[in-house]
Design a protein around this motif. Sequence first.
Motif, PDB file in Angstrom:
ATOM      1  N   ASP A 137       0.823  -1.416   0.012  1.00 40.71           N
ATOM      2  CA  ASP A 137       0.031   0.039   0.089  1.00 40.71           C
ATOM      3  C   ASP A 137       0.885   1.447  -0.198  1.00 40.71           C
ATOM      4  OD1 ASP A 137      -2.377  -1.158  -0.231  1.00 40.71           O
ATOM      5  OD2 ASP A 137      -2.666  -1.153   1.980  1.00 40.71           O
ATOM      6  N   ASP A 138       1.734   1.291   0.974  1.00 38.25           N
ATOM      7  CA  ASP A 138       2.541   2.314   0.968  1.00 38.25           C
ATOM      8  C   ASP A 138       3.462   2.642  -0.413  1.00 38.25           C
ATOM      9  OD1 ASP A 138       2.264   2.923   3.564  1.00 38.25           O
ATOM     10  OD2 ASP A 138       3.603   1.629   4.403  1.00 38.25           O
ATOM     11  N   VAL A 139       3.954   1.540  -1.146  1.00 40.41           N
ATOM     12  CA  VAL A 139       4.528   1.850  -2.381  1.00 40.41           C
ATOM     13  C   VAL A 139       3.734   2.477  -3.548  1.00 40.41           C
ATOM     14  CG1 VAL A 139       6.039   0.753  -4.105  1.00 40.41           C
ATOM     15  CG2 VAL A 139       6.501   0.400  -1.718  1.00 40.41           C
ATOM     16  N   SER A 140       2.421   1.721  -3.516  1.00 44.25           N
ATOM     17  CA  SER A 140       1.311   2.264  -4.334  1.00 44.25           C
ATOM     18  C   SER A 140       1.108   3.625  -4.113  1.00 44.25           C
ATOM     19  CB  SER A 140      -0.120   1.316  -4.140  1.00 44.25           C
ATOM     20  OG  SER A 140       0.398  -0.238  -4.404  1.00 44.25           O
ATOM     21  N   THR A 141       1.002   4.092  -2.760  1.00 45.26           N
ATOM     22  CA  THR A 141       0.794   5.554  -2.835  1.00 45.26           C
ATOM     23  C   THR A 141       1.862   6.250  -3.299  1.00 45.26           C
ATOM     24  OG1 THR A 141      -0.432   4.959  -0.645  1.00 45.26           O
ATOM     25  CG2 THR A 141       0.261   7.399  -0.676  1.00 45.26           C
ATOM     26  N   PRO A 194       7.422 -11.290  -0.461  1.00 47.91           N
ATOM     27  CA  PRO A 194       5.927 -10.913  -0.588  1.00 47.91           C
ATOM     28  C   PRO A 194       5.885  -9.663  -1.587  1.00 47.91           C
ATOM     29  CG  PRO A 194       6.321 -10.738   1.777  1.00 47.91           C
ATOM     30  CD  PRO A 194       7.580 -11.332   0.898  1.00 47.91           C
ATOM     31  N   PHE A 195       6.411  -8.740  -1.270  1.00 47.45           N
ATOM     32  CA  PHE A 195       6.263  -7.370  -2.198  1.00 47.45           C
ATOM     33  C   PHE A 195       6.741  -7.764  -3.605  1.00 47.45           C
ATOM     34  CE2 PHE A 195       7.907  -3.906  -4.610  1.00 47.45           C
ATOM     35  CZ  PHE A 195       6.827  -2.825  -4.443  1.00 47.45           C
ATOM     36  N   ASN A 196       7.745  -8.569  -3.913  1.00 51.05           N
ATOM     37  CA  ASN A 196       8.230  -8.487  -5.289  1.00 51.05           C
ATOM     38  C   ASN A 196       7.255  -9.725  -6.112  1.00 51.05           C
ATOM     39  OD1 ASN A 196      10.054  -6.823  -5.718  1.00 51.05           O
ATOM     40  ND2 ASN A 196      11.664  -8.202  -6.160  1.00 51.05           N
ATOM     41  N   LYS A 197       6.584 -10.571  -5.052  1.00 46.52           N
ATOM     42  CA  LYS A 197       5.585 -11.272  -5.637  1.00 46.52           C
ATOM     43  C   LYS A 197       4.429 -10.731  -6.323  1.00 46.52           C
ATOM     44  CE  LYS A 197       3.213 -15.368  -3.685  1.00 46.52           C
ATOM     45  NZ  LYS A 197       3.521 -16.548  -4.356  1.00 46.52           N
ATOM     46  N   TRP A 198       3.839  -9.680  -5.312  1.00 46.57           N
ATOM     47  CA  TRP A 198       2.889  -8.876  -5.862  1.00 46.57           C
ATOM     48  C   TRP A 198       3.258  -8.258  -7.011  1.00 46.57           C
ATOM     49  CZ3 TRP A 198       3.279  -3.455  -5.771  1.00 46.57           C
ATOM     50  CH2 TRP A 198       1.981  -2.840  -6.078  1.00 46.57           C
ATOM     51  N   GLU A 199       4.620  -7.263  -6.941  1.00 50.72           N
ATOM     52  CA  GLU A 199       5.055  -6.733  -7.866  1.00 50.72           C
ATOM     53  C   GLU A 199       5.141  -7.579  -9.094  1.00 50.72           C
ATOM     54  OE1 GLU A 199       5.844  -3.587  -8.322  1.00 50.72           O
ATOM     55  OE2 GLU A 199       7.365  -3.427  -9.606  1.00 50.72           O
ATOM     56  N   ALA A 200       5.460  -8.774  -9.457  1.00 54.37           N
ATOM     57  CA  ALA A 200       5.439  -9.619 -10.478  1.00 54.37           C
ATOM     58  C   ALA A 200       4.122  -9.664 -11.123  1.00 54.37           C
ATOM     59  CB  ALA A 200       6.103 -10.852 -10.159  1.00 54.37           C
ATOM     60  N   GLY A 201       3.115 -10.000 -10.461  1.00 55.71           N
ATOM     61  CA  GLY A 201       1.699  -9.968 -10.833  1.00 55.71           C
ATOM     62  C   GLY A 201       1.402  -8.545 -11.266  1.00 55.71           C
ATOM     63  N   ARG A 202       1.756  -7.417 -10.833  1.00 56.90           N
ATOM     64  CA  ARG A 202       1.561  -6.043 -11.174  1.00 56.90           C
ATOM     65  C   ARG A 202       1.948  -5.868 -12.574  1.00 56.90           C
ATOM     66  NH1 ARG A 202       4.706  -1.892 -10.662  1.00 56.90           N
ATOM     67  NH2 ARG A 202       3.616  -0.027 -11.113  1.00 56.90           N
ATOM     68  N   MET A 203       3.419  -6.202 -12.798  1.00 55.66           N
ATOM     69  CA  MET A 203       4.276  -6.108 -14.080  1.00 55.66           C
ATOM     70  C   MET A 203       3.353  -6.644 -15.237  1.00 55.66           C
ATOM     71  SD  MET A 203       6.371  -3.789 -13.465  1.00 55.66           S
ATOM     72  CE  MET A 203       7.204  -3.720 -14.814  1.00 55.66           C
ATOM     73  N   LEU A 204       3.003  -7.801 -14.732  1.00 54.67           N
ATOM     74  CA  LEU A 204       2.245  -8.935 -15.673  1.00 54.67           C
ATOM     75  C   LEU A 204       1.143  -8.123 -16.186  1.00 54.67           C
ATOM     76  CD1 LEU A 204       2.354 -11.658 -16.931  1.00 54.67           C
ATOM     77  CD2 LEU A 204       1.419 -12.692 -15.135  1.00 54.67           C
TER      78      LEU A 204
END
Length: 852
Positions: A338-342, A547-557
Amino acid sequence: MTNAPQTVFLADYTPPAYLVDQVALTFRLAPTATRVISKVNFRRNPESNGGDLLLDGEGLKTISCTLDGAKATVTHEAGKMRISADQLPADSFLFEAEVEISPATNTALEGLYMSNSMYCTQCEAEGFRKITWYPDRPDVMAPFTVRIESEEKILLSNGNPVASGDGWAEWSDPWPKPAYLFALVAGNLVNHPDQLETMSGKKVELNIWVRPGDEGKCAFGMGALKQSMTWDEEVYGREYDLDIFNIVAVDDFNMGAMENKGLNIFNSSAVLASPETSTDANFERIEAIIAHEYFHNWTGNRITCRDWFQLCLKEGLTVFRDQQFSADMRSAPVRRIDDVSTLRGRQFREDNGPLAHPVRPESFVEINNFYTATIYEKGAEIIGMLKRLVGDDAYAKALNLYFERHDGEAATIEDWLQVFEDSTGRDLSQFKLWYSQAGTPRLTVSESYSDGTYTLNLRQDTPATPGQADKQPLVIPVAVGLLSPEGKELVPTTILEMTETEQSFDFEGLSARPVPSLLRGFSAPVVLIRETSNSERAFLLAHDTDPFNKWEAGRMLAKDVLSRMATEGAEPAPQYLDAMSDMCADEALDPAFRAHCLRLPGQDDLAQTLYDAGVTPDPMAIHSARESLSDALAAKLEPLLASAYDSMISEGEFSPDAVSAGRRAMRQGALSLLSRIDGGERARALFATADNMTEQLGALGALLQISQGSKELASFYQQWRDDRLVMDKWFMMQVSFAAPEATAATAARLVEHADFDWKNPNRVRSVLGALSMNAAGFHYEDGASYQLLADCLIRLDDLNPQITARLSGAFETWRRYDGNRQGQMRDALQRILAKPDLSRDATEMVTRLLGD
Ligand code: TRP
Ligand code: ZN
């Protein structure tokens, strides 16, 4: 002339000629004629050559003004009163003044003003000068005593209560403070009381003061306050330092809340909470803001800023501390996401546009315009990087030294970095560039593998920003882990310390080419650029241990798929849908995390990415791509979503804790997609039975998103028309979920609604803030939203310059778009600039937005 743009420069800083030993204020409150009587004991600053006494004042009717009891001869210039040096009695003297001010007509909500017939103040950054003549600068710190005379029931100010009687009360704050931390409240208030025993065994009285009727919405905030106080003792060794801590809720407030010493004043939206009226997101925000303001007691109040250029000294550090607190109270990975998204949504956007500025700016016209995502959010990231570079123990040591060395002082970024240098022996001169260099660095990564050695080649470039063409290489901590092709962690998280423009790092002794997980935990506020495949992204989404990069991978995809859909008319990629299906089915994953992965990258995020890649973003194409991908996700995941929706139901009483909220978030994510298939059947049923705002509003949103829900909107209005905070949601939802072609008309209708209030910032934001956030609607090609926003800002400027300036930021991305849209936005900005007597706040913003 408040309009004459006067620029203030960091380089021009000089210490104050006179310091203050003691301030005594008396307030005789009356709506349009409040008298403020001040006695200020001045002393020549030994570190200055003396000279004339300069006091700040704005809009004051001066009744009298004396020096050691004799009438003073004063001159006035651009918001200042000057008393010539030859009149100043000796090394120390008493300055007394009586002024008259009108809180009832103060709609700027700065200085002393009225909100629902209650008196309150907002002095940061330069509001005290609207109360009385004073050196309104943070490096002048003094103890204050305050006497309030008023028939209002509750009379509050900073510090400890000293005495009170019929129609008066006296307060004394023993801790020297700058004027921006002064506060006064008077009104018909009721309290939610509690108490806390501090680490040294002192009992502190705690109160949350609200309007009668809101008593039932204080318990959650009080719990958060007590947790914050205990956390700051345990994690930072910081104890509270007065006998009493008061929080007051105010309906009309320009920002979230304010850390006035011992008397925090809150926007009611940032403190009042109940399950029926607040969403999970509201609870989380309230917890964070209460912590933030409380943490300022040490980082901001006991140690304050020398001047406003050092704002990040208190804000960056306090945001970092509140983020640490939230991570401890809730799920740390989800908080980081959430913080990085903001950060990306607001700060990267700022850094990429005409408003880009360093975390420590070098000049400003109106300081209110610099309470920005860059100072707050990037300021916090810098502290996170520092901690990552020196390690947790060294960070704790440096912080102890900071509190010890600078307690009671007005400090600078140099002071802050010095404690790290002194306690670690590290040279931070290159690291310091993070404070002076604007712009988001691009980190380009390529790699090679041979003979068991894997090499990462890193390159950093920071694009030019307004006024800063050339950039130097920064110190960038790059957290890296390596995975085996089977998905095992080969090399656990390691920090690579990058200091050059180009640098390579080797990993030896590997048996096969690894898959890198780069910038784990988002270890630095940079944009990562790397050629990679969607199968590698899907692999990381499935296997990354971070976990952050796991989410990030989905976001980049998702971003790759959406970009192709928006620009090439591609179909939703099966690879993405399969990966989401696996992720969604993975019961080992926290529901809150899964809910985050299900969310598509935002419209603005995609527009920026396309723009960076040299493509002019088409807001309608992005909108359609997001809609089609949502439809495809819903179709592909239907059985999984249906079972999540059924199983994530909460039993028993509503609890705002992170685990329950995570289950509701997953259920909401499922509902929102399922509504695209079931025609809103589930959402209608949920809306009809929901007993909490999270589900009621979620159901309403799911319906509005498929252009249904008019019946529910009407019943929502009937149910909540008397609750101002819930009505803000009613206004906001309609604009947020309006179809692109109907957005401007919806907002135009709502600002004419009988319940719209131009003087209430929350209500104004609920329509105009939502208008600028609904990207497809804001950028609809007829330009109607641009014109509407300009009209509204022109109207708002006379009432509230701060909010006007802030909302004008909606135009900050104007250069990204095509000629038609650019032209329309430029016209809108020029129309605002042409308004007679445009405020200094709005003038500065619009001028910067237009650029040269
Ligand atoms: N210092 C406050 C905080 O960080 C925010 C703040 C600055 C503020 N200026 C303000 C709040 C003006 C209200 C109005 O929490
Ligand atoms: Zn703050």
